[in-house]
Design a protein around this motif. Structure first.
Motif, PDB file in Angstrom:
ATOM      1  N   TYR A  70       1.013  -6.293   8.594  1.00  0.00           N
ATOM      2  CA  TYR A  70       0.306  -5.152   9.173  1.00  0.00           C
ATOM      3  C   TYR A  70      -0.894  -4.794   8.296  1.00  0.00           C
ATOM      4  CZ  TYR A  70       3.009  -2.440   5.746  1.00  0.00           C
ATOM      5  OH  TYR A  70       3.573  -1.956   4.597  1.00  0.00           O
ATOM      6  N   PRO A  71      -1.997  -4.348   8.924  1.00  0.00           N
ATOM      7  CA  PRO A  71      -3.219  -4.024   8.178  1.00  0.00           C
ATOM      8  C   PRO A  71      -3.308  -2.529   7.860  1.00  0.00           C
ATOM      9  CG  PRO A  71      -3.715  -4.152  10.507  1.00  0.00           C
ATOM     10  CD  PRO A  71      -2.244  -4.414  10.363  1.00  0.00           C
ATOM     11  N   MET A  72      -3.572  -2.199   6.596  1.00  0.00           N
ATOM     12  CA  MET A  72      -3.680  -0.795   6.187  1.00  0.00           C
ATOM     13  C   MET A  72      -4.984  -0.543   5.439  1.00  0.00           C
ATOM     14  SD  MET A  72      -1.094   0.796   7.378  1.00  0.00           S
ATOM     15  CE  MET A  72      -1.354   2.346   6.522  1.00  0.00           C
ATOM     16  N   GLN A  73      -5.698   0.495   5.864  1.00  0.00           N
ATOM     17  CA  GLN A  73      -6.943   0.920   5.223  1.00  0.00           C
ATOM     18  C   GLN A  73      -6.708   2.028   4.205  1.00  0.00           C
ATOM     19  OE1 GLN A  73      -9.947  -0.476   5.769  1.00  0.00           O
ATOM     20  NE2 GLN A  73      -9.040  -1.902   7.222  1.00  0.00           N
ATOM     21  N   THR A  74      -5.681   2.841   4.435  1.00  0.00           N
ATOM     22  CA  THR A  74      -5.379   3.968   3.558  1.00  0.00           C
ATOM     23  C   THR A  74      -3.915   3.907   3.137  1.00  0.00           C
ATOM     24  OG1 THR A  74      -4.862   5.362   5.469  1.00  0.00           O
ATOM     25  CG2 THR A  74      -7.103   5.486   4.618  1.00  0.00           C
ATOM     26  N   ARG A  75      -3.631   4.450   1.977  1.00  0.00           N
ATOM     27  CA  ARG A  75      -2.249   4.483   1.484  1.00  0.00           C
ATOM     28  C   ARG A  75      -1.482   5.583   2.211  1.00  0.00           C
ATOM     29  NH1 ARG A  75      -1.916   1.452  -3.150  1.00  0.00           N
ATOM     30  NH2 ARG A  75      -3.887   1.120  -4.220  1.00  0.00           N
ATOM     31  N   LEU A  76      -0.389   5.205   2.833  1.00  0.00           N
ATOM     32  CA  LEU A  76       0.480   6.170   3.498  1.00  0.00           C
ATOM     33  C   LEU A  76       1.909   5.907   3.039  1.00  0.00           C
ATOM     34  CD1 LEU A  76      -0.966   5.973   7.129  1.00  0.00           C
ATOM     35  CD2 LEU A  76      -1.349   7.772   5.442  1.00  0.00           C
ATOM     36  N   PRO A  77       2.597   6.923   2.513  1.00  0.00           N
ATOM     37  CA  PRO A  77       3.949   6.719   1.991  1.00  0.00           C
ATOM     38  C   PRO A  77       4.902   6.062   2.994  1.00  0.00           C
ATOM     39  CG  PRO A  77       3.151   8.881   1.378  1.00  0.00           C
ATOM     40  CD  PRO A  77       2.143   8.302   2.333  1.00  0.00           C
ATOM     41  N   GLY A  78       4.826   6.409   4.261  1.00  0.00           N
ATOM     42  CA  GLY A  78       5.718   5.833   5.262  1.00  0.00           C
ATOM     43  C   GLY A  78       5.346   4.418   5.667  1.00  0.00           C
ATOM     44  N   CYS A  79       4.262   3.904   5.109  1.00  0.00           N
ATOM     45  CA  CYS A  79       3.779   2.558   5.457  1.00  0.00           C
ATOM     46  C   CYS A  79       3.741   1.652   4.234  1.00  0.00           C
ATOM     47  CB  CYS A  79       2.392   2.654   6.079  1.00  0.00           C
ATOM     48  SG  CYS A  79       2.366   3.608   7.590  1.00  0.00           S
ATOM     49  N   GLY A  80       4.573   1.928   3.266  1.00  0.00           N
ATOM     50  CA  GLY A  80       4.630   1.101   2.073  1.00  0.00           C
ATOM     51  C   GLY A  80       3.675   1.531   0.977  1.00  0.00           C
ATOM     52  N   ASN A  81       2.790   2.493   1.292  1.00  0.00           N
ATOM     53  CA  ASN A  81       1.834   3.013   0.310  1.00  0.00           C
ATOM     54  C   ASN A  81       0.901   1.927  -0.227  1.00  0.00           C
ATOM     55  OD1 ASN A  81       0.894   5.409  -0.770  1.00  0.00           O
ATOM     56  ND2 ASN A  81       2.014   5.156  -2.670  1.00  0.00           N
ATOM     57  N   TYR A  82       0.570   0.943   0.632  1.00  0.00           N
ATOM     58  CA  TYR A  82      -0.306  -0.164   0.250  1.00  0.00           C
ATOM     59  C   TYR A  82      -1.603  -0.129   1.040  1.00  0.00           C
ATOM     60  CZ  TYR A  82       4.006  -2.175  -1.601  1.00  0.00           C
ATOM     61  OH  TYR A  82       5.172  -2.388  -2.276  1.00  0.00           O
ATOM     62  N   ILE A  83      -2.617  -0.788   0.491  1.00  0.00           N
ATOM     63  CA  ILE A  83      -3.871  -1.026   1.197  1.00  0.00           C
ATOM     64  C   ILE A  83      -4.049  -2.537   1.270  1.00  0.00           C
ATOM     65  CG2 ILE A  83      -6.389  -0.858   1.064  1.00  0.00           C
ATOM     66  CD1 ILE A  83      -6.032   1.849  -0.285  1.00  0.00           C
ATOM     67  N   GLY A  84      -4.462  -3.031   2.435  1.00  0.00           N
ATOM     68  CA  GLY A  84      -4.690  -4.463   2.611  1.00  0.00           C
ATOM     69  C   GLY A  84      -3.888  -4.999   3.775  1.00  0.00           C
ATOM     70  N   VAL A  85      -3.752  -6.314   3.822  1.00  0.00           N
ATOM     71  CA  VAL A  85      -2.907  -6.953   4.831  1.00  0.00           C
ATOM     72  C   VAL A  85      -1.529  -7.074   4.193  1.00  0.00           C
ATOM     73  CG1 VAL A  85      -2.509  -9.013   6.215  1.00  0.00           C
ATOM     74  CG2 VAL A  85      -4.838  -8.147   5.904  1.00  0.00           C
ATOM     75  N   CYS A  86      -0.625  -6.245   4.649  1.00  0.00           N
ATOM     76  CA  CYS A  86       0.691  -6.104   4.029  1.00  0.00           C
ATOM     77  C   CYS A  86       1.742  -6.860   4.835  1.00  0.00           C
ATOM     78  CB  CYS A  86       1.075  -4.625   3.993  1.00  0.00           C
ATOM     79  SG  CYS A  86      -0.214  -3.554   3.326  1.00  0.00           S
ATOM     80  N   GLY A  87       2.872  -7.108   4.205  1.00  0.00           N
ATOM     81  CA  GLY A  87       3.990  -7.689   4.930  1.00  0.00           C
ATOM     82  C   GLY A  87       4.570  -8.900   4.262  1.00  0.00           C
ATOM     83  N   SER A  88       5.306  -9.667   5.052  1.00  0.00           N
ATOM     84  CA  SER A  88       6.049 -10.800   4.512  1.00  0.00           C
ATOM     85  C   SER A  88       5.117 -11.899   4.028  1.00  0.00           C
ATOM     86  CB  SER A  88       7.007 -11.360   5.567  1.00  0.00           C
ATOM     87  OG  SER A  88       6.307 -11.904   6.652  1.00  0.00           O
TER      88      SER A  88
END
Length: 94
Positions: A70-88
């Motif tokens: 999943y792609p994240m632009q901002t850090r969100l605690p409920g989304c792993g608190n990561y920025i970037g292309v996250c996941g397995s």
């Protein structure tokens, strides 16, 4: 798969997230849904390009290599608190 019940999000650089409920699709179901929508599963490079162009979705989706990311632009605690292309990082069983 009922395409009338499909939710679609995003559409950045040709990449979008489609689902029928939350986390209900197997890898093969996701391939079939994409085919019904006239699309294919994105590659990692395509998702990365869409992320660079601003795509953010706090929900895993299948990629062509059978990984879920999943792609994240901002850090969100409920989304792993990561920025970037996250996941397995390892392909899932097909």
């Amino acid at each position: 798969i009922d395409t009338n019940a499909t939710e679609q999000y995003g559409y950045v650089e040709g990449v979008f997230h489609a689902s029928v409920g939350r986390y209900t699709l197997t890898f093969h179901d996701a391939q079939r849904l994409c085919a019904l929508l006239g699309a294919t599963l994105a590659t990692y490079d395509q998702l990365y390009t869409a992320w660079e162009a601003g795509l953010q979705k706090c929900r895993y989706g299948w990629l062509a290599d059978a990984t879920a990311r999943y792609p994240m632009q901002t850090r969100l605690p409920g989304c792993g608190n990561y920025i970037g292309v996250c996941g397995s990082s390892h392909p899932q069983p097909k």
